[in-house]
Design a protein around this motif. Structure first.
Motif, PDB file in Angstrom:
ATOM      1  N   CYS A  12       0.946  -1.379   0.079  1.00  0.00           N
ATOM      2  CA  CYS A  12       0.218   0.068  -0.007  1.00  0.00           C
ATOM      3  C   CYS A  12       0.875   1.087  -0.004  1.00  0.00           C
ATOM      4  CB  CYS A  12      -0.986   0.209   1.129  1.00  0.00           C
ATOM      5  SG  CYS A  12      -2.022   1.276   1.109  1.00  0.00           S
ATOM      6  N   LEU A  13       0.974   1.631  -1.085  1.00  0.00           N
ATOM      7  CA  LEU A  13       1.727   2.938  -1.341  1.00  0.00           C
ATOM      8  C   LEU A  13       1.330   4.345  -0.678  1.00  0.00           C
ATOM      9  CD1 LEU A  13       2.751   2.022  -4.948  1.00  0.00           C
ATOM     10  CD2 LEU A  13       4.061   2.022  -3.138  1.00  0.00           C
ATOM     11  N   CYS A  14       0.111   4.395  -0.396  1.00  0.00           N
ATOM     12  CA  CYS A  14      -0.532   5.562   0.106  1.00  0.00           C
ATOM     13  C   CYS A  14      -0.158   5.483   1.544  1.00  0.00           C
ATOM     14  CB  CYS A  14      -2.296   5.525   0.109  1.00  0.00           C
ATOM     15  SG  CYS A  14      -2.700   5.930  -1.495  1.00  0.00           S
TER      16      CYS A  14
ATOM     17  N   ARG B 200       0.598   1.641 -10.518  1.00  0.00           N
ATOM     18  CA  ARG B 200      -0.037   2.526  -9.499  1.00  0.00           C
ATOM     19  C   ARG B 200      -0.318   4.157 -10.124  1.00  0.00           C
ATOM     20  NH1 ARG B 200       1.183   6.209  -4.861  1.00  0.00           N
ATOM     21  NH2 ARG B 200      -0.546   6.156  -3.480  1.00  0.00           N
TER      22      ARG B 200
ATOM     23  N   GLY C  56      -5.156  -0.039   1.961  1.00  0.00           N
ATOM     24  CA  GLY C  56      -6.368  -0.213   0.970  1.00  0.00           C
ATOM     25  C   GLY C  56      -7.312   0.809   1.043  1.00  0.00           C
ATOM     26  N   THR C  57      -7.107   1.903   1.842  1.00  0.00           N
ATOM     27  CA  THR C  57      -8.277   2.543   2.024  1.00  0.00           C
ATOM     28  C   THR C  57      -7.838   4.065   1.527  1.00  0.00           C
ATOM     29  OG1 THR C  57      -7.028   3.522   4.418  1.00  0.00           O
ATOM     30  CG2 THR C  57      -8.999   1.570   4.108  1.00  0.00           C
ATOM     31  N   GLY C  58      -6.990   4.168   0.695  1.00  0.00           N
ATOM     32  CA  GLY C  58      -6.618   5.381  -0.079  1.00  0.00           C
ATOM     33  C   GLY C  58      -7.296   5.362  -1.276  1.00  0.00           C
ATOM     34  N   CYS C  59      -6.134   5.305  -2.297  1.00  0.00           N
ATOM     35  CA  CYS C  59      -6.625   5.596  -3.828  1.00  0.00           C
ATOM     36  C   CYS C  59      -7.252   4.155  -4.359  1.00  0.00           C
ATOM     37  CB  CYS C  59      -5.295   5.722  -4.419  1.00  0.00           C
ATOM     38  SG  CYS C  59      -4.147   4.371  -4.706  1.00  0.00           S
ATOM     39  N   MET C  60      -6.995   3.085  -3.468  1.00  0.00           N
ATOM     40  CA  MET C  60      -7.416   1.775  -3.621  1.00  0.00           C
ATOM     41  C   MET C  60      -6.674   0.856  -4.817  1.00  0.00           C
ATOM     42  SD  MET C  60     -11.550   2.341  -3.057  1.00  0.00           S
ATOM     43  CE  MET C  60     -11.668   0.889  -2.547  1.00  0.00           C
ATOM     44  N   TRP C  61      -5.723   1.397  -5.290  1.00  0.00           N
ATOM     45  CA  TRP C  61      -4.804   0.742  -6.297  1.00  0.00           C
ATOM     46  C   TRP C  61      -4.336  -0.699  -5.630  1.00  0.00           C
ATOM     47  CZ3 TRP C  61      -2.506  -0.615 -10.484  1.00  0.00           C
ATOM     48  CH2 TRP C  61      -1.368  -1.358 -10.447  1.00  0.00           C
ATOM     49  N   CYS C  62      -4.025  -0.745  -4.212  1.00  0.00           N
ATOM     50  CA  CYS C  62      -3.504  -1.953  -3.876  1.00  0.00           C
ATOM     51  C   CYS C  62      -4.561  -3.081  -3.433  1.00  0.00           C
ATOM     52  CB  CYS C  62      -2.551  -1.629  -2.558  1.00  0.00           C
ATOM     53  SG  CYS C  62      -3.702  -0.961  -1.295  1.00  0.00           S
TER      54      CYS C  62
HETATM   55  S1  FES Z   1      -1.823   1.993  -2.734  1.00  0.00           S
HETATM   56 FE1  FES Z   1      -3.138   1.245  -0.986  1.00  0.00          FE
HETATM   57  S2  FES Z   1      -4.732   2.647  -0.989  1.00  0.00           S
HETATM   58 FE2  FES Z   1      -3.459   3.711  -2.177  1.00  0.00          FE
END
Ligand code: FES
Length: 110
Positions: free
Chosen positions: A8-10, A76, A40-46
């Motif tokens: 999760c990069l966010c 991402r 998983g609660t930011g941009c949702m990419w992950c």
């Molecule tokens: S990379 Fe995980 S929420 Fe954005």
């Protein structure tokens, strides 16, 4: 992906942290991984990758993603521009065959 690489990069949540969370908490559903530092609660990419890691854990496998952190981060970056995941990146990371992968499920973790 190395254990110290971020899934999760966010929220800068590494693969190692997620593995430990899965071992410690054994969450019944992937969405509970969000309790691991907000993964998983930011941009949702992950999100699809978190689902994959959870599925591996559920099968008794060591959770991991078979993609370089560079390519993962590039995917991402594209996702944040296009709001669509590159199926090739998802396939490379998860090993899911076309049509069975998480690319078709861009929504929240269920
Ligand atoms: S990379 Fe995980 S929420 Fe954005």
């Amino acid at each position: 992906m190395h254990p110290d690489d971020e899934v999760c990069l966010c929220f800068h949540v590494t693969l190692r942290k997620i593995r430990h969370f899965l071992e410690r908490e054994d969450p019944p559903v992937a969405s509970l991984i969000s309790e691991c530092l907000g993964a998983g609660t930011g941009c949702m990419w992950c999100v699809p990758f978190l689902k994959h890691l959870h599925a591996q854990h559920t099968r008794g496998e060591s959770p991991g993603l078979s993609i370089s952190p560079q390519r993962y981060a590039e995917g991402r970056g594209d996702y944040r521009t296009t709001h669509a995941r590159d199926p090739g990146v998802v396939r490379e990371a998860t090993g899911d065959p076309p049509g069975a992968g998480a690319a078709e499920h861009p929504g929240p973790v269920e």
